[in-house]
Motif scaffolding. Structure first.
Motif, PDB file in Angstrom:
ATOM      1  N   VAL A  17       0.833  -1.203   0.000  1.00 54.81           N
ATOM      2  CA  VAL A  17       0.000   0.000   0.000  1.00 54.81           C
ATOM      3  C   VAL A  17       0.870   1.255   0.000  1.00 54.81           C
ATOM      4  O   VAL A  17       0.545   2.268  -0.631  1.00 54.81           O
ATOM      5  CB  VAL A  17      -0.937   0.009   1.223  1.00 54.81           C
ATOM      6  N   SER A  18       2.001   1.182   0.690  1.00 52.80           N
ATOM      7  CA  SER A  18       2.852   2.368   0.831  1.00 52.80           C
ATOM      8  C   SER A  18       3.655   2.687  -0.422  1.00 52.80           C
ATOM      9  O   SER A  18       4.119   3.823  -0.586  1.00 52.80           O
ATOM     10  CB  SER A  18       3.816   2.170   2.007  1.00 52.80           C
ATOM     11  N   ILE A  19       3.854   1.704  -1.305  1.00 47.81           N
ATOM     12  CA  ILE A  19       4.755   1.903  -2.446  1.00 47.81           C
ATOM     13  C   ILE A  19       4.319   3.062  -3.346  1.00 47.81           C
ATOM     14  O   ILE A  19       5.143   3.943  -3.669  1.00 47.81           O
ATOM     15  CB  ILE A  19       4.921   0.596  -3.235  1.00 47.81           C
ATOM     16  N   PRO A  20       3.058   3.121  -3.814  1.00 50.00           N
ATOM     17  CA  PRO A  20       2.697   4.262  -4.687  1.00 50.00           C
ATOM     18  C   PRO A  20       2.893   5.608  -4.001  1.00 50.00           C
ATOM     19  O   PRO A  20       3.334   6.580  -4.626  1.00 50.00           O
ATOM     20  CB  PRO A  20       1.221   3.998  -5.002  1.00 50.00           C
ATOM     21  N   LEU A  21       2.570   5.673  -2.699  1.00 48.52           N
ATOM     22  CA  LEU A  21       2.737   6.933  -1.978  1.00 48.52           C
ATOM     23  C   LEU A  21       4.209   7.287  -1.831  1.00 48.52           C
ATOM     24  O   LEU A  21       4.597   8.451  -1.944  1.00 48.52           O
ATOM     25  CB  LEU A  21       2.081   6.819  -0.605  1.00 48.52           C
ATOM     26  N   MET A  22       5.044   6.276  -1.582  1.00 50.07           N
ATOM     27  CA  MET A  22       6.469   6.518  -1.400  1.00 50.07           C
ATOM     28  C   MET A  22       7.135   6.972  -2.695  1.00 50.07           C
ATOM     29  O   MET A  22       7.939   7.916  -2.696  1.00 50.07           O
ATOM     30  CB  MET A  22       7.147   5.244  -0.896  1.00 50.07           C
ATOM     31  N   VAL A  68      -3.437  -3.078  -6.449  1.00 50.56           N
ATOM     32  CA  VAL A  68      -2.541  -3.466  -5.362  1.00 50.56           C
ATOM     33  C   VAL A  68      -3.244  -4.497  -4.483  1.00 50.56           C
ATOM     34  O   VAL A  68      -4.328  -4.238  -3.959  1.00 50.56           O
ATOM     35  CB  VAL A  68      -2.142  -2.246  -4.504  1.00 50.56           C
ATOM     36  N   GLY A  69      -2.617  -5.660  -4.313  1.00 46.73           N
ATOM     37  CA  GLY A  69      -3.131  -6.634  -3.364  1.00 46.73           C
ATOM     38  C   GLY A  69      -3.975  -7.726  -3.994  1.00 46.73           C
ATOM     39  O   GLY A  69      -3.915  -7.970  -5.194  1.00 46.73           O
ATOM     40  N   SER A  70      -4.746  -8.395  -3.177  1.00 48.94           N
ATOM     41  CA  SER A  70      -5.684  -9.500  -3.431  1.00 48.94           C
ATOM     42  C   SER A  70      -5.118 -10.830  -2.992  1.00 48.94           C
ATOM     43  O   SER A  70      -5.863 -11.755  -2.687  1.00 48.94           O
ATOM     44  CB  SER A  70      -6.129  -9.610  -4.892  1.00 48.94           C
ATOM     45  N   ALA A 154       8.058  -4.086  -7.321  1.00 46.94           N
ATOM     46  CA  ALA A 154       6.961  -3.136  -7.477  1.00 46.94           C
ATOM     47  C   ALA A 154       7.495  -1.702  -7.466  1.00 46.94           C
ATOM     48  O   ALA A 154       6.998  -0.837  -8.193  1.00 46.94           O
ATOM     49  CB  ALA A 154       5.934  -3.341  -6.364  1.00 46.94           C
ATOM     50  N   ILE A 155       8.503  -1.449  -6.644  1.00 49.35           N
ATOM     51  CA  ILE A 155       9.151  -0.135  -6.656  1.00 49.35           C
ATOM     52  C   ILE A 155       9.826   0.092  -8.006  1.00 49.35           C
ATOM     53  O   ILE A 155       9.743   1.183  -8.580  1.00 49.35           O
ATOM     54  CB  ILE A 155      10.172  -0.032  -5.521  1.00 49.35           C
ATOM     55  N   ASP A 156      10.510  -0.943  -8.527  1.00 50.10           N
ATOM     56  CA  ASP A 156      11.154  -0.829  -9.833  1.00 50.10           C
ATOM     57  C   ASP A 156      10.146  -0.432 -10.905  1.00 50.10           C
ATOM     58  O   ASP A 156      10.430   0.417 -11.763  1.00 50.10           O
ATOM     59  CB  ASP A 156      11.811  -2.160 -10.221  1.00 50.10           C
ATOM     60  N   LEU A 157       8.959  -1.048 -10.887  1.00 50.93           N
ATOM     61  CA  LEU A 157       7.959  -0.723 -11.888  1.00 50.93           C
ATOM     62  C   LEU A 157       7.497   0.721 -11.747  1.00 50.93           C
ATOM     63  O   LEU A 157       7.375   1.441 -12.747  1.00 50.93           O
ATOM     64  CB  LEU A 157       6.764  -1.674 -11.779  1.00 50.93           C
ATOM     65  N   CYS A 158       7.240   1.165 -10.524  1.00 48.04           N
ATOM     66  CA  CYS A 158       6.795   2.548 -10.339  1.00 48.04           C
ATOM     67  C   CYS A 158       7.860   3.537 -10.828  1.00 48.04           C
ATOM     68  O   CYS A 158       7.535   4.549 -11.461  1.00 48.04           O
ATOM     69  CB  CYS A 158       6.464   2.798  -8.874  1.00 48.04           C
TER      70      CYS A 158
END
Length: 308
Positions: A17-22, A68-70, A154-158
């Motif tokens: 959850v925090s990745i997009p915000l970060m 995100v998630g599931s 996931a950080i790499d993709l963002c």
């Protein structure tokens, strides 16, 4: 501003959850909203609930949607409908880790290449045979839809999405702010089969940082091993364990990344770009850049400098 909506589908890791915000949240170019089908406390796996106040209407008209998630479980039908609507409206669609299952349930990955966390890749392939599942990459794009493996991937993709939007310099600045590595290529292996040597618990990160400051110089295996104070054989083994690449492959990736940044952010002639990135000559620059992104240096500069 580039509007990003991260739709949270429990069960979810609080880290995800925090990745997009970060990654996006500290950049004034982006407006990031976090939403879910049922606003309120969202349970996380092994952690406290996360309060999400926005509903699915936060996805309306945004430029990028992140699923995100599931955890591979069934997503609410209204989430799937909202994703299909966003895709039909031209939004860029991406998933972080097990969010790939959400895109799969929405039918958005049929006939496409996709990835997820390697531990669930076989399940994704079995449940959705129309998807070409790639379990051995960090992230993959097919037809404007992006999927990533878990955690750091996931950080790499963002960061990759930021690079597509605004270029290498902005993406690298976001990486520095998040205290993570610069953008890694999506085709890099997502998991390591050989564990790190346990005897001293040492890392080659200082040697990689040292090499990044010297990409314009000739660097040999002996140079790297000398800095790390290990044998070439130990260097090679640990390098692969930590990065999934051999030392020379890693150097080549970083040099191409440096060349891309120089092409995007400077007007240096091609011979100087090749020299400063350590690729040696314009012919070598052309060969390796085309091999990585399918564009000549001139075409790459023309495509990306407009994003500056």
């Amino acid at each position: 501003m580039h509007r990003v909506a991260a739709v949270i589908v429990p069960p979810v890791l609080s880290f995800d959850v925090s990745i997009p915000l970060m990654v996006f949240g500290d950049d004034s170019r982006y407006d990031v909203r976090v939403c879910t089908a049922r606003p309120g406390p969202v349970p996380t796996v092994g952690g406290p609930d996360v309060l999400v106040t926005d509903g699915l209407d936060a996805m309306d008209g945004v430029e990028t949607v992140l699923a995100v998630g599931s955890g591979g479980e069934e997503a609410p039908p209204e989430v799937l409908d909202a994703l299909r609507k966003a895709a039909a409206g031209g939004a860029r669609i991406a998933s972080l880790c097990t969010g790939a299952f959400v895109l799969a349930q929405a039918g958005l990955l049929d006939g496409r290449r996709a990835t997820t966390h390697w531990g669930l890749a076989a399940d994704l392939a079995a449940r959705f045979p129309a998807i070409d599942v790639r379990p051995d990459v960090l992230f993959v794009e097919d037809g404007g839809i992006f999927t990533s493996a878990g955690a750091a991937a996931a950080i790499d993709l963002c960061l990759h999405l930021i690079r597509l939007d605004y270029g290498a310099a902005v993406a690298n600045a976001a990486a520095r702010l998040a205290v993570v590595s610069p953008v890694r290529p999506g085709g890099q292996a997502q998991f390591i089969e050989t564990p790190l040597p346990p005897e001293r618990g040492t890392s080659l990160a200082p040697t990689r940082a040292w090499a990044l400051e010297r990409l314009d110089r000739p660097l040999t295996l002996a140079d790297l091993a000398g800095h790390a104070r290990v044998s070439v054989r130990t260097l090679t083994r640990r390098f692969h364990a930590e990065t999934g690449l051999s030392p020379l492959q890693w150097l080549l990736h970083r040099r191409v990344d440096r060349a891309r940044e120089l092409l995007e952010t400077t007007e240096l002639p091609m011979d100087q770009v090749a020299e400063k990135s350590g690729l040696g000559s314009p012919d070598s620059l052309r060969k390796h850049l085309a091999g990585r992104v399918g564009l000549t240096p001139t075409a790459y500069r023309a495509s990306f400098t407009r994003m500056g």
